[in-house]
Enzyme design. Sequence first.
Site, PDB file in Angstrom:
ATOM      1  N   LYS A   1       0.212 -13.427  -0.779  1.00 42.86           N
ATOM      2  CA  LYS A   1       0.994 -12.680  -1.770  1.00 42.86           C
ATOM      3  C   LYS A   1       2.407 -12.437  -1.275  1.00 42.86           C
ATOM      4  O   LYS A   1       3.376 -12.565  -2.034  1.00 42.86           O
ATOM      5  CB  LYS A   1       0.322 -11.351  -2.102  1.00 42.86           C
ATOM      6  CG  LYS A   1       0.966 -10.637  -3.295  1.00 42.86           C
ATOM      7  CD  LYS A   1       0.520  -9.200  -3.408  1.00 42.86           C
ATOM      8  CE  LYS A   1       1.180  -8.345  -2.357  1.00 42.86           C
ATOM      9  NZ  LYS A   1       0.858  -6.901  -2.522  1.00 42.86           N
TER      10      LYS A   1
ATOM     11  N   ASP B   1     -11.339 -14.916  -7.685  1.00 44.77           N
ATOM     12  CA  ASP B   1     -10.694 -14.193  -6.592  1.00 44.77           C
ATOM     13  C   ASP B   1      -9.183 -14.404  -6.708  1.00 44.77           C
ATOM     14  O   ASP B   1      -8.701 -15.134  -7.563  1.00 44.77           O
ATOM     15  CB  ASP B   1     -11.230 -14.636  -5.223  1.00 44.77           C
ATOM     16  CG  ASP B   1     -10.966 -16.109  -4.920  1.00 44.77           C
ATOM     17  OD1 ASP B   1      -9.937 -16.657  -5.384  1.00 44.77           O
ATOM     18  OD2 ASP B   1     -11.779 -16.719  -4.207  1.00 44.77           O
TER      19      ASP B   1
ATOM     20  N   HIS C   1      -2.298  -5.493  -9.816  1.00 49.47           N
ATOM     21  CA  HIS C   1      -2.103  -5.292 -11.253  1.00 49.47           C
ATOM     22  C   HIS C   1      -2.166  -6.606 -12.016  1.00 49.47           C
ATOM     23  O   HIS C   1      -2.835  -6.713 -13.052  1.00 49.47           O
ATOM     24  CB  HIS C   1      -0.766  -4.595 -11.495  1.00 49.47           C
ATOM     25  CG  HIS C   1      -0.640  -3.280 -10.799  1.00 49.47           C
ATOM     26  ND1 HIS C   1      -1.391  -2.184 -11.138  1.00 49.47           N
ATOM     27  CD2 HIS C   1       0.137  -2.894  -9.745  1.00 49.47           C
ATOM     28  CE1 HIS C   1      -1.076  -1.170 -10.349  1.00 49.47           C
ATOM     29  NE2 HIS C   1      -0.159  -1.574  -9.491  1.00 49.47           N
TER      30      HIS C   1
ATOM     31  N   LYS D   1       0.601  -0.694  11.794  1.00 50.40           N
ATOM     32  CA  LYS D   1       0.315  -2.066  11.371  1.00 50.40           C
ATOM     33  C   LYS D   1       1.597  -2.799  10.986  1.00 50.40           C
ATOM     34  O   LYS D   1       1.833  -3.947  11.393  1.00 50.40           O
ATOM     35  CB  LYS D   1      -0.651  -2.045  10.191  1.00 50.40           C
ATOM     36  CG  LYS D   1      -0.872  -3.403   9.548  1.00 50.40           C
ATOM     37  CD  LYS D   1      -1.654  -3.273   8.257  1.00 50.40           C
ATOM     38  CE  LYS D   1      -1.692  -4.598   7.507  1.00 50.40           C
ATOM     39  NZ  LYS D   1      -2.367  -4.479   6.203  1.00 50.40           N
TER      40      LYS D   1
ATOM     41  N   ASN E   1       0.808  -1.230   0.000  1.00 46.42           N
ATOM     42  CA  ASN E   1       0.000   0.000   0.000  1.00 46.42           C
ATOM     43  C   ASN E   1       0.837   1.274   0.000  1.00 46.42           C
ATOM     44  O   ASN E   1       0.486   2.260   0.664  1.00 46.42           O
ATOM     45  CB  ASN E   1      -0.953   0.023   1.210  1.00 46.42           C
ATOM     46  CG  ASN E   1      -1.923  -1.121   1.184  1.00 46.42           C
ATOM     47  OD1 ASN E   1      -1.807  -2.037   1.987  1.00 46.42           O
ATOM     48  ND2 ASN E   1      -2.865  -1.110   0.258  1.00 46.42           N
TER      49      ASN E   1
END
Length: 298
Positions: free
Chosen positions: A196, A232, A216, A151, A108
């Site tokens: 991921k 998904d 992407h 986080k 992010n």
Amino acid sequence: MSKAQKRKRLNQDDGESKTPANKSTVDGDNPYPTLLRPTSKECRDVRDALLSLHGFPPEFASYRRKRLRSLSAVDDHDTQCTVKTEPSDEAEEESVLDGLVKILLSQNTTESNSQRAFASLKAAFPKWEDVLAAESKSIENAIRCGGLAPKKAVCIKNILSRLQKEKGVLCLEYLRSLSVDEVKTELSQFKGVGPKTVSCVLMFNLQHNDFPVDTHVFEIAKALGWVPKTADRNKTYVHLNRMIPDELKFDLNCLLYTHGKLCSHCKKNVAKPKAKAKAKMASPSPDDCPLVGFTDLV
């Protein structure tokens, strides 16, 4: 939108499901057994088209050199906490633990911000033992430029604490001697490490033939018809890893990721509704995107 909803949205956007990378979600049977795409030829043609457009992404070049060397050499898999290095090659100097933390910090945020965050972390705490001993707030301050500092600081601290408790040393080099399934089992035990991230460690740091699915890659794969529109990310990961030839996975993944970031025509597939409309008005002709030759990405 509440802060809790925003945090949830950010987690979803990054593709890091709370579901661990276990056999039921990642290593199961092909979820689309009748879908025979992408073919080997499609993968090669897309790779070649993107390579012609972008060249090979320089940020991944050192990993590619290391990968090529590992394929051409017989390696006994050094499982000690030392990393054989060449001073001029960053990927050669990078430990598995370094790589895992870099990938976590990249979530992010932009690549430049994540690189700054890692450099700041290492400047403040040169050794991982220093990070483990530090207060969470100090870690947050060091990585704040990478976003989501609270986080990410908790995640890093949890990984180090668990390693110290279970292995007695802050080192992940032992993963080099494990199979893909064993690596997935080990890494998925760390809170905050999703499928991921595990896949990226496998591909970049352990030189396994794995194919991570980020935002992407996921959207382009759907646009190309390589997976159903209703797919998904976990199912997309399983299907693409079964269909894409091992020898093409690394280059194709790096190129799809890079193209997804740079191509305004493809960007609108991952944008929010308002941004999609704006991108559609501002984007150049679809002819500028080589992937349009493979399917209709509009």
